[in-house]
Design a protein around this motif. Structure first.
Motif, PDB file in Angstrom:
ATOM      1  N   SER A   1     -14.345  13.995 -24.105  1.00 27.56           N
ATOM      2  CA  SER A   1     -13.683  13.917 -22.947  1.00 27.56           C
ATOM      3  C   SER A   1     -13.313  12.618 -22.210  1.00 27.56           C
ATOM      4  O   SER A   1     -12.064  12.528 -21.827  1.00 27.56           O
ATOM      5  CB  SER A   1     -14.499  14.826 -21.795  1.00 27.56           C
TER       6      SER A   1
ATOM      7  N   GLN B   1     -12.712  21.346 -29.032  1.00 31.31           N
ATOM      8  CA  GLN B   1     -12.710  22.334 -27.908  1.00 31.31           C
ATOM      9  C   GLN B   1     -12.954  21.575 -26.541  1.00 31.31           C
ATOM     10  O   GLN B   1     -12.330  21.861 -25.665  1.00 31.31           O
ATOM     11  CB  GLN B   1     -13.960  23.181 -28.155  1.00 31.31           C
ATOM     12  N   ASN B   2     -13.929  20.585 -26.660  1.00 30.97           N
ATOM     13  CA  ASN B   2     -14.261  19.775 -25.659  1.00 30.97           C
ATOM     14  C   ASN B   2     -13.137  19.084 -25.032  1.00 30.97           C
ATOM     15  O   ASN B   2     -13.029  18.845 -23.794  1.00 30.97           O
ATOM     16  CB  ASN B   2     -15.360  18.972 -25.951  1.00 30.97           C
TER      17      ASN B   2
ATOM     18  N   ASP C   1     -10.404  21.670 -23.456  1.00 35.04           N
ATOM     19  CA  ASP C   1     -10.773  22.092 -22.351  1.00 35.04           C
ATOM     20  C   ASP C   1     -10.980  21.227 -21.048  1.00 35.04           C
ATOM     21  O   ASP C   1     -10.237  21.322 -20.063  1.00 35.04           O
ATOM     22  CB  ASP C   1     -12.343  22.767 -22.447  1.00 35.04           C
ATOM     23  N   PHE C   2     -11.170  19.842 -21.328  1.00 33.16           N
ATOM     24  CA  PHE C   2     -11.401  18.888 -20.431  1.00 33.16           C
ATOM     25  C   PHE C   2      -9.767  18.493 -19.718  1.00 33.16           C
ATOM     26  O   PHE C   2      -9.834  18.128 -18.593  1.00 33.16           O
ATOM     27  CB  PHE C   2     -12.156  17.880 -20.756  1.00 33.16           C
TER      28      PHE C   2
END
Ligand SMILES: Nc1ncnc2c1ncn2[C@@H]1O[C@H](COP(=O)(O)OP(=O)(O)OP(=O)(O)O)[C@@H](O)[C@H]1O
Ligand SMILES: [Mg+2]
Lengths: 264, 250
Positions: A94, A192-193, A196-197
């Protein structure tokens, strides 16, 4: 007596520098105003704009791509090492994404393009000035602002955001490669991280910065080239000034824009 | 009759250097004026002032009796100019340089038609069609000069300025160019102003001669009276003598 004279000289030199600065700022403001006024009046030269987009945007891709690739990788290592101090290694994806998209992508992209493009624009237009090509344009009923300056400024302002978008993706990729291969992240989790962030505002603010930096790069190149002194020395000086002023203005504008976008 | 071009009391200084100190000059329609004078006396500056590339500090420039109006592009459309250094656009090929004015603005020819015209003009200045697709940097100095000449005459302007058209050309090519300039004046009825150091050119091109010295027109008159003017400055200049009122170090 001698002391008084020294103080006098000192004050005079400060006054002169301030006056010169004011003159330069006024001159530049006028240049920008004339350029903007020609942007919205016909004729426009699409062929020229296209050629400049290719030159400024497309040919800068390798430079910007390599810069962000390595920076993304280094950023992942740094954040991992820093995060380990308080057991927060998981933030790597992130923070890399935010750092890249909001800050490093546009700033590094802008600086690299400043080095590459401001210099070449200043050298090209400066040479045209000293070899009277700009005078020749005028006598052929073609406005040099419209034919030379506007296409470069438009092309740079439009293509730098695109370049930075590509650079952002490559930078995140750099972080991913290091994260997965060196730091033991799982590939799927890393992506994914990141996804999402990140929010849309992060990306948009970065691209808005890039557009402003593109404008700065082209305007400084054109301004210094257009007002180049005589001879090869004049062109050399114009090139240096273009790169230095463009870089400094990019960093200053970056601070101001960051303040505007994120301080609330 | 109002002269085509009239300069009244033109002054121009660069910093502390007073280049023009009151130039008065008139050129009638369809006349060919040649300007002579020592190097650095302000001949090029005079021509650039007429085109508005340099703004005089003082004085008046009238074309057909009127100063340059607000529409600069329309004003400049009646002029053609050969720059002393050629000033070709090095990012464009030779034919695109010559046809520059034809493919945009008021003429707006198709590229094919403009290319044809360009090749025809190149032929007139003694260049073969193969050079059309080359770039200016690939040509010799004299060839660049002739491309500049072709560009100046391409749109058949009413007023043409030639800044040293034959400098750097061989004697035969100089002859061709002199003849071409003469033709343009006689056949097209153009008004021409030519700067040259070449006395053969002066005799071939000029109806009228003006000599600039010390920032003023020292002598002007019909080319036939040049030899018998009795002006010591002019006589020294046209005979190329080191002895005389004009100092060698300027
Ligand atoms: N843009 C400029 N800035 C400063 N000085 C200039 C500029 N243009 C011309 N000068 C100066 O004005 C003077 C006259 O220049 P000009 O080019 O008109 O000479 P010239 O008569 O055409 O000479 P030549 O026959 O050598 O071409 C020169 O001393 C030159 O240094
Ligand atoms: Mg000259």
């Amino acid at each position: 007596m001698v002391l008084l004279r020294l103080i006098d000289d000192f004050l005079a030199s400060i006054g002169r520098s301030v006056l010169n600065l004011c003159r330069a700022v006024g001159h530049l403001t006028l240049f920008v105003a004339v350029t903007l006024s020609h942007m919205v009046r016909t004729p426009i030269y699409p062929r020229e704009i296209g050629a400049q987009m290719l030159r400024i945007g497309y040919y800068s891709l390798p430079v910007v791509g390599l810069t962000t690739l390595f920076t993304g990788g280094a950023l992942a290592l740094q954040i991992y090492a820093g995060g380990a101090r308080f057991n927060a290694e998981a933030v790597v994806p992130s923070i890399v994404a935010i750092g890249m998209v909001r800050e490093l992508g546009p700033v590094l992209g802008g600086l690299m393009v400043a080095g590459r493009v401001s210099a070449s624009i200043a050298a090209e237009i400066g040479t045209m000035r000293v070899t009277e090509q700009i005078d020749a344009l005028t006598t052929l009923s073609t406005n040099p602002y419209k034919y030379l300056v506007v296409p470069r400024v438009v092309a740079a302002s439009v293509t730098l955001p695109m370049l930075v978008l590509v650079g952002d993706v490559i930078g995140v990729m750099g972080g991913y490669l290091v994260g997965v291969n060196r730091l033991g992240f799982s590939g799927v989790a890393y992506i994914q991280n990141t996804v999402d962030f990140l929010v849309l505002d992060d990306v948009v603010s970065g691209l808005a910065k890039a557009a402003v930096f593109g404008f700065i790069v082209a305007v400084m190149g054109c301004y210094h080239g257009y007002n180049s002194g005589r001879g090869a020395q004049g062109v050399g000086q114009a090139t240096t000034n273009a790169v230095v002023t463009a870089s400094i203005l990019i960093l200053a504008a970056n601070y101001v824009l960051t303040e505007v976008f994120f301080s609330a | 009759m109002t002269p085509k071009i009239a300069l009244r009391d033109i002054h121009k200084a660069f910093g502390s250097k007073h280049v023009l100190r009151g130039v008065d000059l008139e050129v009638a329609r369809g006349e060919s004026l040649v300007i002579i004078g020592g190097s650095g006396t302000g001949k090029s500056v005079t021509i650039k002032s007429i085109l508005g590339l340099i703004t005089p500090d003082k004085g008046e420039i009238l074309i057909d009796g009127a100063p340059m109006g607000r529409d600069r592009d329309a004003f400049l459309a009646q002029f053609g100019m050969l720059f002393q250094g050629g000033a070709l656009f090095d990012s464009l090929s030779v034919w695109q340089n010559v046809a520059f004015r034809l493919i945009r603005g008021r003429y707006k020819m198709t590229r094919e038609a403009a290319r044809e015209v360009a090749i025809e003009k190149l032929r007139r200045v003694g260049l073969s069609p193969d050079v059309a697709d080359q770039f200016p940097a690939e040509l010799s100095g004299g060839m660049q000069k002739r491309v500049g000449l072709a560009r100046a005459i391409a749109a058949e302007p009413e007023i043409i300025f030639f800044d040293e058209p034959t400098t750097g050309l061989d004697p035969i090519m100089s002859g061709v160019i002199n003849e071409l300039i003469r033709e343009i004046v006689v056949e097209m009825g153009a008004t021409a102003m030519t700067i040259t150091h070449d006395m053969t050119s002066v005799r071939a091109i000029a109806d009228k001669v003006a000599m600039i010295h010390n920032g003023k027109v020292r002598w002007s008159g019909p080319v036939g009276q040049m030899e018998t003017s009795g002006d010591p400055y002019l006589t020294q200049f046209i005979t190329g003598s080191a002895e005389g009122p004009i100092e060698a170090v300027r």
